[in-house]
Design an enzyme around this catalytic site. Structure first.
Site: not given
Lengths: 346, 346
Positions: B154, B158
């Site tokens: 994640y 990002k």
């Protein structure tokens, strides 16, 4: 074991191939762990153009578009223990052709990592990243924990590829090593698509009796590595034990901090005023902006701890070029008064 | 002008929609520059599931897969002045389903930026990034120039999206703003796919009379932002003048540094020992590893200079939750001895 070089027709790819063939083996276990280096049984050179074939039965030439998954599936199998992923669109070219840079520098890297993942044997992937991942306000000496703020699409794409390599390594899909290269100089041959192309041309062309246009000012700082040392570092990067790297898969390789003025001074020592007179100065704002966003100096403690070799000085870099490419001792008109580098091979 | 919210059916998306409709306009020129805020004539809520439709003629609901370019082409046109790109696969889910995270967090973001680029009008893109982009060895207080070493897929995804947003902004394809959010707490509703889901559940479930399992130890530090303040920051991020941001398109939003122990202490003050007894402790190594890789504190000087609002304390965060979601004054069994936050709305 098999070894793959992407960008195998390129300058570094060809030179790396020669080095690997000469060595014949790579150390895949920690030094002192007892096991002998593993022989290279097949060396695949993949490129979009036909790579020169060294006269060696271990070499397999593959021509193909690295963005195509089936091309990568053809050259990566469960015996491919080490992949040197050098194929790239360089900085000026990636700035001029955004899509092409994204396709080769990001998408092809991701596809390569995905093919490795699908194979399931966690090969070592040695990826050539760049000084260009840095940008923005930088400390005088960039540290390992300095944030990346790339100011070029090339730097952005290399930073993205690094992030992918690290996450794929963390998840156990590959055993990745991203080596951030300073500007490679002195490259032989022709100018290339790098914004830093001048850093080779300014020495190479005048010594070849040709004029060259320098697009940046004399005060421009540059961080350099010789092709010879870049190759030694790539090999070293493939041989490092994963445990020594730990979670951090990125290494800033040792470079020589110099300036264009100092390079011209060395050119003067080697080629005399006639050589210096062949340098024409014509600032290019785009090139200057990109090159000046890169760090002029970075802390290489980690690289030294991991036993990466380093050039000794800019003089040593030029000496290496004269030896490797111009066979200097046989070129009588070159003066080398200050160039006394021991023939150190790591 | 038109405004688009991706992830428009999500908690933040819905709440942001209500806020934008209440405001009715966004300031698109620097404060004091004379021009009035521009009215929002259409607010598109895009999500893979049907978003709740506020009773408002300006709202257009679109259901579609954000990875599909034609879906994004349907909701982004030359009048789309602001895009809030909130759609994401959260941290635990992206760790469990690697492909899904890459597809939504990376590929869809890139497609969105590409559609904006093709439209050619350089819309403002407000992107929600995360504390999870950081990892590895961090200073006690993360600085703007601290390197990212995400330790989750994640966080990696990002960080990649941030790099894309910055390069697309630098090249003039979009006017991007990446806002790094601390963990949003207290979220109402159900646990979600974030590793930090406990940071809401530990307050929410006990106050609802339900038990909750806390997967991390009490000493775990966390950096929090209230949903109320997250929404205010998203709006502020859309209104900032590009010149004030300069080259750097990323802002670490103000957060409250606290710990799970302190959260439980506040829970005790609000709900008494009965509420605290509803917290069960069951360490989850994966969650703990991910959450503990995030910074517990970061320097928000830049956010404050850019006039982003901030929560006052963890007590204030809980107070906001009680007001916004539990309508606290009407809930007699809640004790709020230490919670005297002025009803500050930015």
């Amino acid at each position: 074991m098999k070894v793959l070089i992407t960008g195998g027709a390129g300058f570094l790819g060809q030179r790396l191939a020669r080095e690997l063939l000469a060595r014949g083996a790579l150390r895949m276990t920690p030094q002192g762990a007892g096991a002998a280096p593993e022989p290279i049984t097949e060396l695949v050179l993949l490129d979009v153009t036909q790579a020169s074939r060294p006269d060696d039965a271990r070499v397999r030439i593959e021509v193909g578009d690295i963005t195509q998954r089936d091309v990568l599936e053809r050259v990566i199998d469960a015996e491919t223990a080490v992949i040197f992923h050098l194929a790239a669109i360089l900085s000026s070219e990636a700035e001029a052709d955004f899509e092409l840079g994204m396709r080769i520098n990001v998408d092809a890297t991701r596809t390569l990592l995905d093919v490795c993942r699908a194979r399931g044997h966690k090969p070592r992937v040695v990826f050539t990243s760049s000084v260009a991942v840095y940008g923005g306000e930088l400390p005088e000496e960039v540290q390992d924990d300095t944030a990346l703020n790339p100011e070029s699409s090339y730097g952005t794409q290399k930073a993205i590829a690094e992030l992918l390599l690290c996450d794929y390594s963390r998840r156990g899909f590959v055993d990745g090593r991203a080596l951030r290269l300073p500007t490679v100089s002195v490259r032989p041959g022709k100018p290339n698509g790098a914004a830093s192309s001048f850093a080779s041309a300014i020495m190479r062309e005048p010594l070849n009796g040709e004029t060259t246009v320098c697009p940046v000012s004399g005060a421009t700082p540059v961080l350099l590595i010789s092709p010879r040392m870049a190759i030694q570092c790539l090999v070293a990067g493939s041989e490092i034990d994963a445990a020594a790297l730990g979670e951090r898969r990125i290494v800033n390789l040792p470079g020589i901090s110099t300036s264009v003025d100092e390079m011209v001074e060395t050119l003067s020592q080697v080629g005399g005023p006639a050589a210096v007179a062949r340098v024409e100065w014509e600032p290019d704002a785009t090139v200057e902006r990109i090159v000046c966003s890169w760090p002029a100096s970075w802390n290489t403690k980690r690289a030294r701890t991991l036993h990466f070799p380093a050039d000794a000085s800019y003089h040593a870099i030029v000496q290496a070029y004269l030896e490797d490419e111009l066979h200097a001792p046989k070129v009588p008109h070159l003066r080398l008064p200050h160039l006394h580098l021991p023939h150190r091979r790591h």
